[in-house]
Design an enzyme around this catalytic site. Sequence first.
Site, short mmCIF file in Angstrom:
data_model
loop_
_atom_site.label_atom_id
_atom_site.label_comp_id
_atom_site.label_asym_id
_atom_site.label_seq_id
_atom_site.Cartn_x
_atom_site.Cartn_y
_atom_site.Cartn_z
N ARG A 151 0.80 -1.21 0.00
CA ARG A 151 0.00 0.00 0.00
C ARG A 151 0.84 1.27 0.00
O ARG A 151 0.66 2.15 -0.83
CB ARG A 151 -0.85 0.02 1.27
CG ARG A 151 -2.24 0.47 1.09
CD ARG A 151 -3.03 -0.08 2.26
NE ARG A 151 -2.66 -1.47 2.50
CZ ARG A 151 -3.22 -2.48 1.89
NH1 ARG A 151 -4.17 -2.30 1.03
NH2 ARG A 151 -2.82 -3.73 2.14
N THR A 152 1.78 1.34 0.93
CA THR A 152 2.53 2.59 1.07
C THR A 152 3.36 2.86 -0.18
O THR A 152 3.38 3.97 -0.72
CB THR A 152 3.43 2.54 2.32
OG1 THR A 152 2.62 2.20 3.44
CG2 THR A 152 4.10 3.86 2.58
N LYS B 266 25.12 -5.48 -0.11
CA LYS B 266 26.60 -5.55 -0.09
C LYS B 266 27.14 -4.89 1.18
O LYS B 266 28.34 -4.73 1.32
CB LYS B 266 27.16 -4.83 -1.31
CG LYS B 266 26.73 -5.44 -2.63
CD LYS B 266 27.21 -4.56 -3.78
CE LYS B 266 26.55 -5.01 -5.08
NZ LYS B 266 26.71 -3.99 -6.13
N ARG C 122 11.52 3.27 3.66
CA ARG C 122 10.97 2.35 4.68
C ARG C 122 12.12 1.43 5.08
O ARG C 122 12.85 0.93 4.23
CB ARG C 122 9.83 1.52 4.13
CG ARG C 122 9.47 0.37 5.08
CD ARG C 122 8.21 -0.30 4.74
NE ARG C 122 7.07 0.56 5.04
CZ ARG C 122 5.81 0.13 5.04
NH1 ARG C 122 5.54 -1.13 4.76
NH2 ARG C 122 4.82 0.94 5.32
N HIS D 229 5.16 6.11 11.61
CA HIS D 229 4.69 6.01 10.22
C HIS D 229 3.87 7.27 9.93
O HIS D 229 2.65 7.23 9.84
CB HIS D 229 3.83 4.75 10.06
CG HIS D 229 3.59 4.34 8.64
ND1 HIS D 229 3.82 5.17 7.57
CD2 HIS D 229 3.14 3.17 8.11
CE1 HIS D 229 3.51 4.53 6.45
NE2 HIS D 229 3.10 3.32 6.75
#
Lengths: 145, 308
Positions: free
Chosen positions: B54-55, B83, B104, B132
Amino acid sequence: MDIDSIENGIVIDHITAGFGLAVIDHLDIDRSKNKIACIINASSKKYGKKDVVKIENVINVDMAALSLICPNATVSIIENGKLKSKTNLKLPEKVINVIKCKNPRCVTSVEINAPQVFHLTDEENREYRCEYCDDLIMFKREILA
Amino acid sequence: MLKGRSLLEPMDFTIGEFEEIFDLAEQIIAQPEKFAHVCNGKLLATLFYEPSTRTRFSFEAAMLRLGGQVIGFSEPGSSSASKGESIADTIRTVECYCDIAVIRHPKEGAPRVAAYNTSMPVINAGDGGHQHPTQTLTDLLTIRCERGSFSNMTVGLCGDLKFGRTVHSLIKALSRYDNVKFILISPKELRIPEYVRKEVLIKNKIEFKEVERMQDVLPELDVLYMTRVQRERFFNEEDYIRLKDSYILDAEKMKKAKKSMMILHPLPRVNEIAVDVDDDPRALYFKQAKYGMYVRMALIMKLLGVHI
């Protein structure tokens, strides 16, 4: 017991008894070059016992670390054998790279170059908040960075 | 002035700045075609170190609907993070190509590290169990459009309040409005973190109570914010069996709720809201997802400083 007074340097007095060596440990002072005296369990009218640290030819120390370890201490700067200034310590509002965040979910656990930044939230309980994850920690000597 | 700023947690912006974003979002909702090219030539980086549907989709859709473009990764395995590259180095590189970044990350505070190492705006799209803020913008725009104001209401937050980042951000944001009371519904093990209790609720003298069962408090609520309680979060099976039904909303329980109560959910839903609630006019969670795209369009415009 007597220790000679110093001509130039710093005297940290009224350290909680037993914490004198910890103060020296965390002040990042080169022990191989500087004259340092640590008096443990000296008599104190106010507290019964105290520790005292004297460091010759050093006046710039990490006051934030010092304030955290011994918030009741006094710091005297000595110049040419005379008292130049005397400061009562208090807990710093913000400390950088003194406390280490213990929250395993905090980004500082993986981003090793990010500075460890904490803000004072509760003076009475010596509580600090991590700037990144907001975790609250009661300051104890073991969590120094 | 929001141009050039980052959004890492709700308190980064004032109530007035929130209003600016909501006003713009409402203009976009009314006439989306007027905004179809405002971000021409602008590039959004989506740095998703953790899965998201969704985000990520809503940010990508938001930027594309503004005429901008998007590059990024949706799992760390497809980036230099695999890495061992630091967040600081990644953002410094991304800054060379993009105008704004959305991040995120599973680690709490990761977007702050990114923001400290770049001069472009950084948006926190969820950092571990911490914050959030763009979900909060979504929640607030939904409340504003569907209810009209944020003041004088009792908000129930239900489920995993300990690790629920959307809950932490929403409490912070709503703590600034007049006469907002909170009822925190969760098992003891999943109560709000200490920093939310002490630094947000107690410090600001906000009325709140903590309860274990939803059904006991439903009639009091103006807004019910549902989140998912995961079985593995319980410390023992006995508690899970005893309490699991207390965190599932169904049509039967809804009979006890006010006629005007709003049901919000950040989604994805698993089983905490039964599907028989979906047709109830009080169920706003799918509408909420749409508001999420519009409010992100407004946020991107404000942080880039672009206008019609």
